[in-house]
Design a protein around this motif. Structure first.
Motif, PDB file in Angstrom:
ATOM      1  N   THR A  98       0.856  -1.189   0.000  1.00  8.87           N
ATOM      2  CA  THR A  98       0.000   0.000   0.000  1.00  8.87           C
ATOM      3  C   THR A  98       0.887   1.232   0.000  1.00  8.87           C
ATOM      4  N   VAL A  99       0.567   2.197  -0.861  1.00  8.29           N
ATOM      5  CA  VAL A  99       1.354   3.420  -0.989  1.00  8.29           C
ATOM      6  C   VAL A  99       0.457   4.617  -0.715  1.00  8.29           C
ATOM      7  N   VAL A 100       0.953   5.530   0.116  1.00 11.47           N
ATOM      8  CA  VAL A 100       0.225   6.762   0.450  1.00 11.47           C
ATOM      9  C   VAL A 100       1.200   7.925   0.321  1.00 11.47           C
ATOM     10  N   GLY A 101       0.736   9.061  -0.166  1.00 15.74           N
ATOM     11  CA  GLY A 101       1.652  10.196  -0.271  1.00 15.74           C
ATOM     12  C   GLY A 101       0.962  11.522  -0.520  1.00 15.74           C
ATOM     13  N   HIS A 102       1.644  12.603  -0.147  1.00 16.50           N
ATOM     14  CA  HIS A 102       1.172  13.937  -0.511  1.00 16.50           C
ATOM     15  C   HIS A 102       1.415  14.139  -1.995  1.00 16.50           C
ATOM     16  N   GLN A 103       0.574  14.940  -2.623  1.00 13.05           N
ATOM     17  CA  GLN A 103       0.724  15.188  -4.048  1.00 13.05           C
ATOM     18  C   GLN A 103       0.635  16.679  -4.345  1.00 13.05           C
ATOM     19  N   LYS A 104       1.734  17.240  -4.854  1.00 12.58           N
ATOM     20  CA  LYS A 104       1.749  18.627  -5.312  1.00 12.58           C
ATOM     21  C   LYS A 104       1.494  18.660  -6.820  1.00 12.58           C
ATOM     22  N   GLU A 110      -2.665  22.774 -11.656  1.00 13.27           N
ATOM     23  CA  GLU A 110      -2.534  21.527 -10.892  1.00 13.27           C
ATOM     24  C   GLU A 110      -2.409  21.805  -9.404  1.00 13.27           C
ATOM     25  N   ASN A 111      -1.655  22.850  -9.047  1.00  2.85           N
ATOM     26  CA  ASN A 111      -1.487  23.172  -7.627  1.00  2.85           C
ATOM     27  C   ASN A 111      -2.782  23.627  -6.983  1.00  2.85           C
ATOM     28  N   LEU A 112      -3.609  24.328  -7.739  1.00  2.15           N
ATOM     29  CA  LEU A 112      -4.912  24.710  -7.199  1.00  2.15           C
ATOM     30  C   LEU A 112      -5.770  23.470  -6.961  1.00  2.15           C
ATOM     31  N   TYR A 113      -5.681  22.508  -7.875  1.00  2.00           N
ATOM     32  CA  TYR A 113      -6.432  21.261  -7.718  1.00  2.00           C
ATOM     33  C   TYR A 113      -5.892  20.439  -6.550  1.00  2.00           C
ATOM     34  N   ARG A 114      -4.565  20.386  -6.422  1.00  2.00           N
ATOM     35  CA  ARG A 114      -3.920  19.597  -5.364  1.00  2.00           C
ATOM     36  C   ARG A 114      -3.730  20.383  -4.065  1.00  2.00           C
ATOM     37  N   ASN A 115      -4.153  21.645  -4.067  1.00  6.86           N
ATOM     38  CA  ASN A 115      -4.016  22.517  -2.890  1.00  6.86           C
ATOM     39  C   ASN A 115      -2.564  22.601  -2.424  1.00  6.86           C
ATOM     40  N   TYR A 116      -1.623  22.627  -3.394  1.00  6.65           N
ATOM     41  CA  TYR A 116      -0.193  22.760  -3.117  1.00  6.65           C
ATOM     42  C   TYR A 116       0.323  21.657  -2.182  1.00  6.65           C
ATOM     43  N   GLY A 117      -0.330  20.512  -2.205  1.00  5.25           N
ATOM     44  CA  GLY A 117       0.106  19.401  -1.361  1.00  5.25           C
ATOM     45  C   GLY A 117      -0.298  19.524   0.095  1.00  5.25           C
ATOM     46  N   MET A 118      -1.165  20.489   0.415  1.00  5.91           N
ATOM     47  CA  MET A 118      -1.616  20.680   1.794  1.00  5.91           C
ATOM     48  C   MET A 118      -2.952  19.957   1.984  1.00  5.91           C
ATOM     49  N   ALA A 119      -2.900  18.826   2.650  1.00  7.92           N
ATOM     50  CA  ALA A 119      -4.082  17.975   2.764  1.00  7.92           C
ATOM     51  C   ALA A 119      -5.096  18.494   3.774  1.00  7.92           C
ATOM     52  N   ASN A 120      -6.351  18.212   3.512  1.00 10.10           N
ATOM     53  CA  ASN A 120      -7.463  18.501   4.409  1.00 10.10           C
ATOM     54  C   ASN A 120      -7.726  17.275   5.293  1.00 10.10           C
ATOM     55  N   TYR A 151      -3.440  21.734   5.491  1.00 10.12           N
ATOM     56  CA  TYR A 151      -4.126  22.967   5.127  1.00 10.12           C
ATOM     57  C   TYR A 151      -4.670  23.666   6.378  1.00 10.12           C
ATOM     58  N   PRO A 152      -4.279  24.949   6.603  1.00  7.88           N
ATOM     59  CA  PRO A 152      -4.669  25.643   7.841  1.00  7.88           C
ATOM     60  C   PRO A 152      -5.926  26.491   7.720  1.00  7.88           C
ATOM     61  N   GLY A 153      -6.689  26.338   6.645  1.00  2.47           N
ATOM     62  CA  GLY A 153      -7.859  27.184   6.433  1.00  2.47           C
ATOM     63  C   GLY A 153      -9.001  26.903   7.404  1.00  2.47           C
ATOM     64  N   LEU A 154      -9.943  27.821   7.451  1.00  2.93           N
ATOM     65  CA  LEU A 154     -11.087  27.717   8.368  1.00  2.93           C
ATOM     66  C   LEU A 154     -11.902  26.451   8.096  1.00  2.93           C
ATOM     67  N   SER A 155     -12.137  26.144   6.817  1.00  2.00           N
ATOM     68  CA  SER A 155     -12.932  24.959   6.485  1.00  2.00           C
ATOM     69  C   SER A 155     -12.245  23.685   6.971  1.00  2.00           C
ATOM     70  N   SER A 156     -10.925  23.646   6.888  1.00  2.00           N
ATOM     71  CA  SER A 156     -10.168  22.486   7.361  1.00  2.00           C
ATOM     72  C   SER A 156     -10.283  22.349   8.872  1.00  2.00           C
TER      73      SER A 156
END
Length: 331
Positions: A98-104, A110-120, A151-156
């Motif tokens: 099993t492989v897990v990873g952050h994705q930039k 692409e970064n907007l879609y991937r949120n610059y690798g900052m996971a929720n 991701y440090p946003g309010l929604s997160s």
């Protein structure tokens, strides 16, 4: 010319070290530091810039180069899927893993879609779901870490990012299958730790790993964001520094020019490491695996030695910033 020949020879020796005996690589890096000035002294910020280079291979790039028949699995079975965290099942040297990873991303879209690798939160819950599934079926887990932080946003925050990371720390510390963590770029704060608890943690040669970004540290402790370069040196966030402090298990050499210029060579070095360490860890008793993982985590925490030096420097900066933060007398 002599330096060029010497540097070329060192690079060849480091390549051989990766193929034959990983432990020799660190000693060769120290020699490189002493004679060529390319090691940890004075270039922590350069490592930060290399770790953030947009051309560095991402988790999906390494997955494509290292694993066969990879099947991405999505969703946390609660609120949705998070493109900043990817994961799934593949085959490594004929063994299911099993492989897990952050994705930039590679570009702005692409970064907007991937949120610059900052996971929720759903990203960390998806990662935990896949790791617990791996435990159920006895599959080793490999994680690729590359994020400036969760991701440090309010929604997160509203959806429970703190709880999601805390739960991962708890659960990953007692998963009964081998977990190997590899920091391929930035390893930032709790965002990195959320998938960074494992039996062994490795860093690529030009990766960085820290509790906060240099800019954040400079703003908070030095009260001056422009001192990010100084903060990077004081934080001891490079692979060599963290190996000395016992935070990581080893350093994986990158290909000539760095991972962004030699992705295949870097992936080949990762493959050599994984072939040896997966075989070793899968032969261990599961209860011993968990107890040794806990012992490794509990052994961290000293501020002696070189980290103590950084502490002293921070005390002197701007009239004793740490004293103002932590040394106030009670009224």
């Amino acid at each position: 010319m002599k330096n060029k020949a010497f540097e070329k020879k060192l690079k060849e020796l480091k390549r051989l070290a990766a193929e034959e005996h990983m432990g020799v690589f660190e000693e060769l890096s120290r020699i490189e530091t002493k004679y060529l000035g390319n090691g940890r002294q004075g270039n922590a910020w350069e490592r930060v810039e290399l770790a953030r280079n947009s051309s560095r291979p991402t988790s999906l790039d390494y997955i494509e180069m290292l694993f066969d028949d990879f099947l991405e699995l999505k969703g946390d079975r609660s609120s949705g899927d998070d493109p900043a965290m990817i994961g799934g099942i593949g085959f490594f040297s004929g063994r299911a893993v099993t492989v897990v990873g952050h994705q930039k991303g590679r570009n702005l879209k692409e970064n907007l879609y991937r949120n610059y690798g900052m996971a929720n939160p759903e990203g960390y819950r998806k990662a935990l779901r896949l790791i617990k599934e791996a435990e159920k079926f006895g599959r080793p887990v490999i994680t690729f870490i590359d994020t400036p932080g969760a991701y440090p946003g309010l929604s997160s925050e509203e959806r429970g990012i703190g709880e999601a990371i805390a739960r991962n720390l708890k659960e990953l510390s007692r998963v009964s299958v081998p977990i190997i963590c590899i920091i391929i770029g930035e390893g930032g704060s709790g965002g990195a730790l959320g998938i960074g608890v494992g039996d062994e943690v490795y860093m690529l040669e030009n990766a960085v790993y820290s509790v906060i970004t240099p800019e954040g540290c400079a703003s908070i402790l030095l009260r001056d964001a422009s001192k990010a370069k100084l903060a990077a040196e004081l934080m001891k966030m490079t692979a060599s520094d963290l190996l000395d402090l016992g935070v990581i298990s080893g350093i994986i050499p990158e290909g000539p020019g760095g991972a962004h210029e030699s992705p295949e060579a870097t992936a080949a070095n990762i493959r050599i490491l994984l072939e040896r360490r997966i075989d070793y860890l899968t032969r261990r008793n599961s209860s011993r695996l968990v107890s040794d993982r806990s012992a490794r985590l509990l052994s961290m925490g000293s501020i002696a030695g070189r980290s103590g030096e950084a502490f002293s420097i921070l005390q002197k900066e701007k009239g004793g910033i740490l004293n103002r933060f932590f040394g106030r007398k009670k009224r």
